[in-house]
Structures are given as structure tokens and as C-alpha cells.
Motif scaffolding. Structure first.
Motif, mmCIF file in Angstrom:
data_model
loop_
_atom_site.group_PDB
_atom_site.id
_atom_site.type_symbol
_atom_site.label_atom_id
_atom_site.label_comp_id
_atom_site.label_asym_id
_atom_site.label_seq_id
_atom_site.Cartn_x
_atom_site.Cartn_y
_atom_site.Cartn_z
ATOM 1 N N GLU A 29 0.841 -1.210 0.000
ATOM 2 C CA GLU A 29 0.000 0.000 0.000
ATOM 3 C C GLU A 29 0.873 1.256 0.000
ATOM 4 O OE1 GLU A 29 -3.995 -0.724 2.499
ATOM 5 O OE2 GLU A 29 -2.152 -1.140 3.615
ATOM 6 N N LYS A 30 1.913 1.256 0.815
ATOM 7 C CA LYS A 30 2.808 2.411 0.900
ATOM 8 C C LYS A 30 3.592 2.591 -0.394
ATOM 9 C CE LYS A 30 3.372 1.882 5.888
ATOM 10 N NZ LYS A 30 4.329 1.494 6.953
ATOM 11 N N LEU A 31 4.051 1.474 -0.982
ATOM 12 C CA LEU A 31 4.783 1.563 -2.249
ATOM 13 C C LEU A 31 3.900 2.119 -3.366
ATOM 14 C CD1 LEU A 31 6.809 -1.780 -2.262
ATOM 15 C CD2 LEU A 31 7.742 0.546 -2.149
ATOM 16 N N SER A 37 2.779 9.035 -6.400
ATOM 17 C CA SER A 37 3.243 10.410 -6.199
ATOM 18 C C SER A 37 4.347 10.771 -7.186
ATOM 19 C CB SER A 37 3.728 10.615 -4.762
ATOM 20 O OG SER A 37 5.019 10.057 -4.571
ATOM 21 N N ARG A 38 4.999 9.767 -7.763
ATOM 22 C CA ARG A 38 6.045 9.984 -8.771
ATOM 23 C C ARG A 38 5.469 9.986 -10.187
ATOM 24 N NH1 ARG A 38 11.511 7.452 -6.654
ATOM 25 N NH2 ARG A 38 11.170 7.695 -4.434
ATOM 26 N N GLY A 39 4.159 9.799 -10.283
ATOM 27 C CA GLY A 39 3.517 9.795 -11.588
ATOM 28 C C GLY A 39 3.558 8.459 -12.304
ATOM 29 N N ALA A 138 15.807 -6.336 -2.810
ATOM 30 C CA ALA A 138 15.827 -5.556 -1.570
ATOM 31 C C ALA A 138 15.131 -6.332 -0.460
ATOM 32 C CB ALA A 138 15.134 -4.210 -1.766
ATOM 33 N N ILE A 139 15.399 -5.870 0.755
ATOM 34 C CA ILE A 139 14.727 -6.371 1.958
ATOM 35 C C ILE A 139 14.129 -5.162 2.651
ATOM 36 C CG2 ILE A 139 15.038 -7.519 4.198
ATOM 37 C CD1 ILE A 139 17.634 -8.776 2.929
ATOM 38 N N ALA A 140 12.880 -5.292 3.106
ATOM 39 C CA ALA A 140 12.246 -4.267 3.938
ATOM 40 C C ALA A 140 12.091 -4.901 5.317
ATOM 41 C CB ALA A 140 10.896 -3.857 3.367
ATOM 42 N N SER A 141 12.723 -4.308 6.331
ATOM 43 C CA SER A 141 12.799 -5.002 7.613
ATOM 44 C C SER A 141 12.901 -4.031 8.783
ATOM 45 C CB SER A 141 14.035 -5.918 7.595
ATOM 46 O OG SER A 141 14.178 -6.589 8.817
ATOM 47 N N ASP A 142 12.614 -4.584 9.968
ATOM 48 C CA ASP A 142 12.816 -3.821 11.204
ATOM 49 C C ASP A 142 14.168 -4.159 11.841
ATOM 50 O OD1 ASP A 142 12.154 -6.398 11.986
ATOM 51 O OD2 ASP A 142 10.544 -5.804 13.338
ATOM 52 N N VAL A 143 14.962 -4.975 11.165
ATOM 53 C CA VAL A 143 16.344 -5.258 11.575
ATOM 54 C C VAL A 143 17.241 -5.118 10.350
ATOM 55 C CG1 VAL A 143 15.723 -6.785 13.494
ATOM 56 C CG2 VAL A 143 16.109 -7.759 11.223
ATOM 57 N N LYS A 144 18.516 -4.867 10.574
ATOM 58 C CA LYS A 144 19.469 -4.715 9.482
ATOM 59 C C LYS A 144 20.044 -6.073 9.093
ATOM 60 C CE LYS A 144 19.798 -0.336 8.544
ATOM 61 N NZ LYS A 144 19.251 0.108 7.301
ATOM 62 N N PHE A 145 20.278 -6.238 7.800
ATOM 63 C CA PHE A 145 20.959 -7.424 7.281
ATOM 64 C C PHE A 145 22.265 -6.962 6.653
ATOM 65 C CE2 PHE A 145 16.674 -8.973 7.577
ATOM 66 C CZ PHE A 145 16.817 -10.324 7.862
ATOM 67 N N ASP A 146 23.308 -7.758 6.836
ATOM 68 C CA ASP A 146 24.604 -7.462 6.245
ATOM 69 C C ASP A 146 24.937 -8.596 5.282
ATOM 70 O OD1 ASP A 146 27.015 -6.274 5.682
ATOM 71 O OD2 ASP A 146 28.032 -7.100 7.451
ATOM 72 N N ASN A 147 24.167 -8.668 4.194
ATOM 73 C CA ASN A 147 24.354 -9.764 3.247
ATOM 74 C C ASN A 147 24.534 -9.262 1.819
ATOM 75 O OD1 ASN A 147 21.780 -8.888 2.721
ATOM 76 N ND2 ASN A 147 20.752 -10.807 3.191
ATOM 77 N N VAL A 157 9.679 3.750 1.961
ATOM 78 C CA VAL A 157 9.204 3.487 0.599
ATOM 79 C C VAL A 157 9.844 4.443 -0.417
ATOM 80 C CG1 VAL A 157 7.074 2.336 1.238
ATOM 81 C CG2 VAL A 157 7.099 4.821 1.021
ATOM 82 N N GLN A 158 10.277 5.607 0.022
ATOM 83 C CA GLN A 158 11.004 6.494 -0.892
ATOM 84 C C GLN A 158 12.303 5.833 -1.326
ATOM 85 O OE1 GLN A 158 11.309 10.194 1.308
ATOM 86 N NE2 GLN A 158 9.619 11.062 0.131
ATOM 87 N N GLY A 159 13.027 5.269 -0.378
ATOM 88 C CA GLY A 159 14.281 4.580 -0.704
ATOM 89 C C GLY A 159 14.055 3.370 -1.599
ATOM 90 N N ILE A 160 13.005 2.605 -1.306
ATOM 91 C CA ILE A 160 12.706 1.424 -2.129
ATOM 92 C C ILE A 160 12.320 1.852 -3.537
ATOM 93 C CG2 ILE A 160 11.167 -0.552 -2.423
ATOM 94 C CD1 ILE A 160 11.008 -0.683 0.690
ATOM 95 N N CYS A 161 11.482 2.880 -3.667
ATOM 96 C CA CYS A 161 11.090 3.350 -5.001
ATOM 97 C C CYS A 161 12.277 3.965 -5.739
ATOM 98 C CB CYS A 161 9.920 4.325 -4.915
ATOM 99 S SG CYS A 161 8.325 3.491 -4.699
#
Length: 175
Positions: A29-31, A37-39, A138-147, A157-161
Motif C-alpha cells: 500500500e505504501k509503495l 506520487s512519482r507519476g 531488496a529487503i524491507a525489515s525492522d532489523v538490518k541485514f549485512d548480506n 518506501v522512498q528509498g525502495i522506489c
């Protein structure tokens, strides 16, 4: 040809998670809102292994369906919906081929499909990533992954888009 007049295929990105209640729909929904918003023109495709009912019992189109129509369509000044009977679950690519005129297609529920994936991972729900690293963009998470896979916060969602825009060459078209 997509809506921007380009002859490239429409990017398909699957939003996946290892379990129910991982936050896939919330992220999607957020994406969608950020992409709009970017058209971007956005399509979504949800897979439901249990079947679904979009029509309301007793309504005209429901009655057409109940009478045995193979395809039931309804049109208004704001929307068109087409429901088609199928004998089996259709391959993802066959369903995707029916979608035209958009800049990106997000899928939800196709975690085994061979499309680029964004995995939603919440520490309270999961104990490890579901997807193979080579499937993920990509991963969307509440913890960081170092992979080596870009990892974003669940609300970034701005970063993901931005990543999607860069990776797939989608142009912004301010509204």
C-alpha cells in the motif's frame, strides 16, 4: 510498449514474506502511494490460492456468472472489471501478459515465482529470510541485514522506489 512509449517489458516486482502477517500488504500500500506520487502508472496482482469472490450475490453480473458466462465484464466511467472463468491456476506470466499500459507491476502472493523480489521481514514474525539471496533486489525489515542486499526500513518506501526507479529505469512524471 509501455505508457512512456518505450519498448521495454514492464518491470514485475514481487512483494514476498515467509509467513502471513509479515506486512506485505502494508508495505505494498505504501509503495503504491509513493509510486503514484512519482507519476507512475501501477498495476498490482494478488495471488489467492483459496479462490475469491469479487461480485456481490444477487447483482446483475453475479447472476450472469451464475448462469454460466465464461467472461463477465462491467464498465463504468471510472472502472472496468473483467472476470474470466479458468479451469486451473494460470501461470504468472500468462496473467501478467494481460496487463498493459503501466510502468510497474507489483505482485503479492507469488513467493515461488521467478520475478525480482522485495522480502518483508519482521523480527517478531520471522527467524530467517525466506527467499534465496539471488532472488532479492531488496529487503524491507525492522532489523538490518549485512548480506550485500539493499535493506530498507519498513517505512522507507522512498528509498525502495528510488532503488526500483534506478534498477528498472522508470521515469518520474510529476502529476
Amino acid at each position: 510498449m509501455n505508457v512512456r512509449g518505450e519498448c521495454s517489458p514492464i518491470p514485475v516486482i514481487s512483494i514476498v514474506g515467509g509467513k502471513s502477517n509479515s506486512g506485505k500488504t502494508t508495505l505494498l500500500e505504501k509503495l503504491i502511494r509513493e509510486a503514484k506520487s512519482r507519476g507512475w502508472r501501477v498495476a498490482t496482482l494478488k495471488h489467492d490460492v483459496h479462490g475469491f469472490q469479487m461480485d456481490q450475490p444477487g447483482k446483475d453480473t453475479w447472476r450472469h456468472d451464475q448462469a454460466g458466462a465464461d467472461i463477465v465484464a462491467i464498465s463504468s466511467p471510472q472502472r472496468i472489471a473483467i472476470l474470466e472463468r479458468v479451469s486451473d491456476d494460470q501461470p504468472l506470466d500468462e496473467v501478467l501478459n494481460r496487463i498493459q499500459g503501466v510502468d510497474v507491476i507489483f505482485t503479492e502472493g507469488y513467493k515461488y515465482a521467478d520475478k525480482p523480489k522485495i522480502e518483508v521481514f519482521r523480527f517478531a514474525v520471522h527467524d530467517k529470510l525466506f527467499s534465496k539471496p539471488e532472488e532479492l533486489i531488496a529487503i524491507a525489515s525492522d532489523v538490518k541485514f549485512d548480506n550485500g542486499i539493499p535493506c530498507f526500513g519498513l517505512d522507507d518506501v522512498q528509498g525502495i522506489c528510488d532503488l526500483i526507479q534506478e534498477k528498472f529505469g522508470i521515469k518520474e512524471n510529476p502529476i
